[in-house]
Motif scaffolding. Structure first.
Motif, mmCIF file in Angstrom:
data_model
loop_
_atom_site.group_PDB
_atom_site.id
_atom_site.type_symbol
_atom_site.label_atom_id
_atom_site.label_comp_id
_atom_site.label_asym_id
_atom_site.label_seq_id
_atom_site.Cartn_x
_atom_site.Cartn_y
_atom_site.Cartn_z
ATOM 1 N N ASP A 111 0.822 -1.078 0.086
ATOM 2 C CA ASP A 111 -0.129 0.132 -0.003
ATOM 3 C C ASP A 111 0.725 1.361 0.175
ATOM 4 O O ASP A 111 1.987 1.213 0.435
ATOM 5 C CB ASP A 111 -0.902 0.002 1.340
ATOM 6 N N GLY A 112 0.446 2.305 -0.357
ATOM 7 C CA GLY A 112 1.072 3.522 -0.405
ATOM 8 C C GLY A 112 0.988 4.002 0.793
ATOM 9 O O GLY A 112 1.972 5.202 0.819
ATOM 10 N N SER A 113 0.079 3.946 1.860
ATOM 11 C CA SER A 113 0.127 4.333 3.100
ATOM 12 C C SER A 113 1.182 3.701 4.131
ATOM 13 O O SER A 113 0.893 2.416 4.511
ATOM 14 C CB SER A 113 -1.144 4.248 3.560
ATOM 15 N N ALA A 114 2.131 4.556 4.474
ATOM 16 C CA ALA A 114 3.012 3.937 5.421
ATOM 17 C C ALA A 114 2.335 3.524 6.788
ATOM 18 O O ALA A 114 2.645 2.419 7.570
ATOM 19 C CB ALA A 114 4.488 4.844 6.015
ATOM 20 N N SER A 115 1.254 4.529 7.433
ATOM 21 C CA SER A 115 0.624 4.233 8.593
ATOM 22 C C SER A 115 -0.309 2.926 8.370
ATOM 23 O O SER A 115 -0.461 1.973 9.237
ATOM 24 C CB SER A 115 -0.396 5.364 8.881
ATOM 25 N N ALA A 116 -0.779 2.656 7.225
ATOM 26 C CA ALA A 116 -1.508 1.431 7.016
ATOM 27 C C ALA A 116 -0.697 0.259 6.989
ATOM 28 O O ALA A 116 -0.983 -0.957 7.690
ATOM 29 C CB ALA A 116 -2.415 1.532 5.657
ATOM 30 N N ILE A 117 0.478 0.288 6.638
ATOM 31 C CA ILE A 117 1.267 -0.913 6.333
ATOM 32 C C ILE A 117 2.157 -1.261 7.809
ATOM 33 O O ILE A 117 1.981 -2.424 8.227
ATOM 34 C CB ILE A 117 2.442 -0.698 5.326
ATOM 35 N N GLU A 118 2.122 -0.205 8.539
ATOM 36 C CA GLU A 118 2.534 -0.456 10.004
ATOM 37 C C GLU A 118 1.647 -0.969 10.969
ATOM 38 O O GLU A 118 1.811 -1.947 11.497
ATOM 39 C CB GLU A 118 2.816 0.926 10.609
#
Length: 223
Positions: A69-76
């Protein structure tokens, strides 16, 4: 290098947005096509995984699971969830227009409510990349392709034909980009790329006491 990821989504995931459970369309697609396979050797990509409901489901079901995903927050958030349940998946921060997975790597690719949120040139580019990433005979599910009958169509700033941003109503409201699909459009795009056995279903429902109409295509295709 051109990007597709809209920072609108990073703000959403940073604030805790995203469902926990996989949707019925994804479960049905995976069950029909892959449950009888050797799951540990069946590679499936969750294309634009968000907070990871479908990545979690694929990993829990024993598939060789990949997600980005492009979202670092989502991946974390997803990495923490997988670790807490001792599940394994290859999870990375990537942009949908800058993927570097090898050709013919995946048995299946799942796009649930991701690719629609782009201009049409980017939409075609992503489907082309998916085609190359799939093995011969590999399967694609692309879902939540909102139709022109959905609330919010033409209720924003038009970027190009049937593509809007800053939509004021409906399921695509907010700062995201949304392309609304016409009848026959997705079949034409996929067939021109090389996909076959294209199957299109239409789902329609209302929401908030019938104030909203939500209609979308659920499409499966094969390389």
């Amino acid at each position: 290098m051109e990007k597709s990821f809209n920072e609108f989504w990073e703000e959403q995931f940073k604030n805790g947005w995203g469902g926990k459970w996989p949707c019925e369309e994804v479960i049905r697609f995976v069950a029909r096509n892959f449950y009888k396979k050797d799951r540990a050797n069946t590679k499936i990509l969750d294309f634009g995984c968000g907070a990871g409901a479908h990545t979690w489901y694929l990993a829990k079901e024993g598939f060789d699971t990949y997600a980005f995903d492009g979202s670092a927050s989502a991946i974390e958030r997803l990495k923490v969830m997988l670790q807490q349940e001792n599940l394994v998946a290859d999870v990375q921060v990537k942009d949908g227009l800058q993927l570097d997975y090898p050709s013919e790597m995946f048995d299946g690719v799942i796009d649930n409510a991701v690719i629609y949120s782009n201009r049409i040139a980017h939409i075609k580019s992503m489907y082309t990349d998916i085609y190359h990433m799939l093995k011969q005979g590999g399967k694609l599910l692309t879902s939540s392709l909102f139709t022109t009958n959905t609330t919010g169509y033409k209720d924003g700033e038009e970027l190009e034909h049937n593509t809007f941003i800053n939509i004021k109503s409906g399921p695509t409201a907010g700062g995201q980009t949304a392309h609304f699909f016409e009848d026959g459009e997705i079949e034409k795009i996929l067939s021109e790329i090389g996909f076959y056995n294209i199957q299109v279903d239409i789902l329609k429902r209302t929401d908030q006491g019938s104030k909203l109409v939500i209609e979308y295509f659920v499409v499966s295709a094969e390389k």
